[in-house]
Design a protein around this motif. Structure first.
Motif, mmCIF file in Angstrom:
data_model
loop_
_atom_site.group_PDB
_atom_site.id
_atom_site.type_symbol
_atom_site.label_atom_id
_atom_site.label_comp_id
_atom_site.label_asym_id
_atom_site.label_seq_id
_atom_site.Cartn_x
_atom_site.Cartn_y
_atom_site.Cartn_z
ATOM 1 N N ASN A 27 -18.139 -3.628 8.973
ATOM 2 C CA ASN A 27 -17.524 -4.148 7.667
ATOM 3 C C ASN A 27 -18.194 -5.707 7.188
ATOM 4 N N LEU A 28 -18.433 -6.649 8.386
ATOM 5 C CA LEU A 28 -19.372 -7.691 7.909
ATOM 6 C C LEU A 28 -20.779 -7.753 6.926
ATOM 7 N N ASP A 29 -21.615 -6.541 7.723
ATOM 8 C CA ASP A 29 -22.502 -6.316 7.129
ATOM 9 C C ASP A 29 -22.954 -6.076 5.529
ATOM 10 N N ARG A 30 -20.966 -4.980 5.152
ATOM 11 C CA ARG A 30 -20.670 -4.911 3.810
ATOM 12 C C ARG A 30 -20.748 -5.783 3.318
ATOM 13 N N ILE A 31 -20.009 -6.219 3.129
ATOM 14 C CA ILE A 31 -19.487 -6.994 2.340
ATOM 15 C C ILE A 31 -20.924 -8.603 2.220
ATOM 16 N N VAL A 32 -21.523 -9.013 2.909
ATOM 17 C CA VAL A 32 -22.668 -9.644 2.922
ATOM 18 C C VAL A 32 -23.355 -8.924 1.775
ATOM 19 N N SER A 33 -23.751 -7.339 2.246
ATOM 20 C CA SER A 33 -24.726 -6.540 1.656
ATOM 21 C C SER A 33 -24.050 -7.256 -0.030
ATOM 22 N N GLY A 179 -16.721 -13.739 -6.367
ATOM 23 C CA GLY A 179 -18.561 -13.035 -6.815
ATOM 24 C C GLY A 179 -18.060 -11.806 -7.683
ATOM 25 N N ARG A 180 -18.819 -11.604 -7.892
ATOM 26 C CA ARG A 180 -18.592 -9.986 -8.933
ATOM 27 C C ARG A 180 -19.284 -8.760 -7.875
ATOM 28 N N LEU A 181 -18.072 -8.200 -6.967
ATOM 29 C CA LEU A 181 -18.041 -7.427 -5.930
ATOM 30 C C LEU A 181 -17.541 -6.347 -6.706
ATOM 31 N N ASN A 182 -18.277 -5.303 -7.241
ATOM 32 C CA ASN A 182 -16.913 -4.907 -8.426
ATOM 33 C C ASN A 182 -17.741 -2.537 -7.198
ATOM 34 N N SER A 183 -18.910 -2.864 -6.463
ATOM 35 C CA SER A 183 -18.708 -1.911 -5.543
ATOM 36 C C SER A 183 -17.930 -1.742 -4.684
ATOM 37 N N TYR A 184 -17.991 -3.079 -3.828
ATOM 38 C CA TYR A 184 -17.485 -3.191 -2.537
ATOM 39 C C TYR A 184 -15.855 -3.070 -2.752
ATOM 40 N N ASP A 185 -15.722 -3.265 -3.859
ATOM 41 C CA ASP A 185 -14.105 -3.058 -3.896
ATOM 42 C C ASP A 185 -13.726 -2.035 -3.816
ATOM 43 N N CYS A 275 -13.577 -4.128 -17.235
ATOM 44 C CA CYS A 275 -13.423 -2.294 -17.085
ATOM 45 C C CYS A 275 -13.187 -2.459 -15.256
ATOM 46 N N HIS A 276 -13.631 -3.346 -14.242
ATOM 47 C CA HIS A 276 -13.030 -2.846 -13.169
ATOM 48 C C HIS A 276 -12.397 -2.784 -12.459
ATOM 49 N N MET A 277 -11.664 -4.225 -12.985
ATOM 50 C CA MET A 277 -10.107 -4.523 -13.100
ATOM 51 C C MET A 277 -9.410 -3.695 -13.202
ATOM 52 N N VAL A 278 -9.530 -3.796 -14.562
ATOM 53 C CA VAL A 278 -8.202 -1.956 -14.869
ATOM 54 C C VAL A 278 -8.546 -0.670 -13.713
ATOM 55 N N ASP A 279 -9.611 -0.016 -13.506
ATOM 56 C CA ASP A 279 -9.888 0.535 -12.300
ATOM 57 C C ASP A 279 -9.174 0.803 -11.806
ATOM 58 N N PHE A 280 -9.756 -0.139 -10.504
ATOM 59 C CA PHE A 280 -8.904 -0.421 -9.459
ATOM 60 C C PHE A 280 -7.066 -0.831 -9.791
ATOM 61 N N TRP A 281 -7.242 -1.293 -10.159
ATOM 62 C CA TRP A 281 -5.220 -1.294 -10.397
ATOM 63 C C TRP A 281 -4.709 -0.358 -11.186
ATOM 64 N N GLU A 282 -4.868 0.598 -11.609
ATOM 65 C CA GLU A 282 -4.853 2.171 -12.570
ATOM 66 C C GLU A 282 -4.412 3.430 -10.931
ATOM 67 N N ALA A 283 -6.162 2.466 -10.175
ATOM 68 C CA ALA A 283 -6.118 4.220 -8.874
ATOM 69 C C ALA A 283 -4.397 3.138 -8.430
ATOM 70 N N ALA A 284 -4.981 1.659 -8.004
ATOM 71 C CA ALA A 284 -4.302 1.544 -6.456
ATOM 72 C C ALA A 284 -2.485 1.727 -7.066
ATOM 73 N N LEU A 285 -2.065 1.425 -8.157
ATOM 74 C CA LEU A 285 -0.540 1.984 -8.821
ATOM 75 C C LEU A 285 -0.690 3.333 -8.802
ATOM 76 N N ARG A 286 -1.175 4.480 -8.960
ATOM 77 C CA ARG A 286 -1.531 6.237 -8.454
ATOM 78 C C ARG A 286 -1.589 5.843 -7.371
ATOM 79 N N ARG A 287 -1.498 5.389 -6.373
ATOM 80 C CA ARG A 287 -1.498 5.550 -4.657
ATOM 81 C C ARG A 287 -0.006 5.203 -4.694
ATOM 82 N N LEU A 288 0.380 4.062 -5.426
ATOM 83 C CA LEU A 288 1.723 3.276 -4.628
ATOM 84 C C LEU A 288 2.961 4.852 -4.935
#
Length: 377
Positions: A27-33, A179-185, A275-288
């Motif tokens: 997990n640490l390697d992933r976020i550092v990358s 910082g911008r971490l779209n792919s990580y999120d 765009c990333h923010m909207v995508d993430f929260w749409e997915a999160a709400l659909r899951r919820l």
């Protein structure tokens, strides 16, 4: 920035010789990358993130060490925790801080989230030296970025988001503040988050071990994306969901993210971030919503942002009635005092202009109609 440097520094500071668990290291390697490849950090940002990740790992090592030396901590029961969830910028911060005014309610306080070890003692929880240290750090941050204080009530002894605990497993939305971490999120949505919430529970067990009560109110908007994992770890959890018009949420949250991350990167692509923010929260709400509809509706209590702003104590009385918990006069008076003081300090802050976000209001409302039509009024 290298994971090996972070691990070596944290191990030296902790004075421990134990091996880092493979899943934690992965997990640490992933976020550092992600920070190296995606965040476009400047020199200030890279130094800050390196120190932050080292501190997260140091806290993780200490928590695991306390559990090793005191195995009875694992017997601490986390009974029927309450999770505050929903979109960001919907009033959940104020709700969490107000719940923390109730002596019978246990919240994750800023100072103990920043430095959980040694675990707090009940008799020193108001004068622990870590409180003053955390407040000094907050004061320095607010002096440098005064707009933050107008957007988030911040105090060392106030409730904070438990995503700070998830960060110690390096699986957390907290990192987008740096910082911008779209792919990580987006990757978080594909991960098995149950081990991360198992660590979350271990941290709570440690914090309540010598410092009751154990009636936890926990919150962070990002929990919305991971309710099955929470359910697996806390099968008796209950959920309080705050609601607000999506057209107000996105610009407000964009303003907050930009305020948190200012100074760490010289690049600003608002349209890509939105765009990333909207995508993430749409997915999160659909899951919820899928989780609610899978036989869990009875575990949810809903609060409208407008109702809470108009009469927060009435909404909290409704919440306590739903929880079946007594709402003491002491809790009510302390909550009222805090809200009155905050109302005097709150300021209107400028928000990102909607035209800068690269998404039309019509498109936004269309994409979130599945949520807004059902829950927002």
């Amino acid at each position: 920035m290298y994971s090996t440097v972070i691990v070596k520094s944290a191990m030296q500071q902790a004075g421990l010789q134990t091996e880092l668990a493979p899943d934690v290291r992965a997990n640490l390697d992933r976020i550092v990358s992600a920070f190296n490849q995606d965040a476009a950090l400047n020199a200030t940002g890279e130094a800050h993130v390196l120190a932050m990740l080292t501190d997260k790992l140091l806290n993780r090592l200490h928590i695991d060490d306390w559990h090793r030396r005191h195995p009875g901590i694992a017997n601490e029961r986390i009974d029927r925790p309450i999770f505050g969830i929903g979109l960001p910028r919907t009033g959940s911060t104020a709700l969490g801080v107000m719940m923390g005014q109730d002596p019978a309610c246990r919240v994750l306080r800023t100072w103990e989230a920043r430095q959980p070890c040694p675990p707090p003692l009940a008799e020193h929880q108001t004068n622990d030296p870590r409180i003053a240290e955390a407040q000094a750090n907050l004061d320095a941050t607010l002096a440098a970025y005064p707009s933050l204080g107008a957007m988030i009530p911040m105090a060392a002894d106030a409730a904070t988001e438990c995503l700070l605990l998830l960060s110690m497993d390096f699986c957390s939305k907290e990192f987008e503040a740096y910082g911008r971490l779209n792919s990580y999120d987006q990757g978080l949505l594909q991960m098995d988050m149950e081990p991360t919430y198992q660590f979350h529970k271990r941290a709570l067990q440690l914090l309540q071990w010598r410092c009751p009560p154990n009636r936890w109110f926990l919150r962070t908007p990002a929990h919305a994306a991971f309710l099955p994992a929470i359910d697996a770890v806390y099968p008796d959890a209950r959920f309080v969901m705050t609601h607000r018009d999506i057209a107000k949420v996105i610009p407000s949250n964009m303003t907050l993210v930009l305020s948190l991350s200012q100074g760490f990167s010289n690049e600003r692509d608002l349209a890509a971030m939105a765009c990333h923010m909207v995508d993430f929260w749409e997915a999160a709400l659909r899951r919820l919503i899928a989780f609610r509809e899978a036989g869990n509706e009875h575990r949810f209590h809903d609060i409208q942002f407008s109702d809470f702003q108009s009469d927060p104590l009435e909404e909290i009385r409704r919440l306590y009635d739903w929880l079946g918990e007594p709402f003491s006069e002491t809790a009510e008076n302390r909550m009222r005092s805090w809200w009155t003081a905050q109302a005097e300090e709150r300021q209107c802050t400028g928000k990102v202009d909607f035209s800068e976000l690269g998404i039309s209001l019509d498109e936004l409302e269309h994409r979130f109609a599945f949520y807004s039509d059902r829950f927002v009024r």
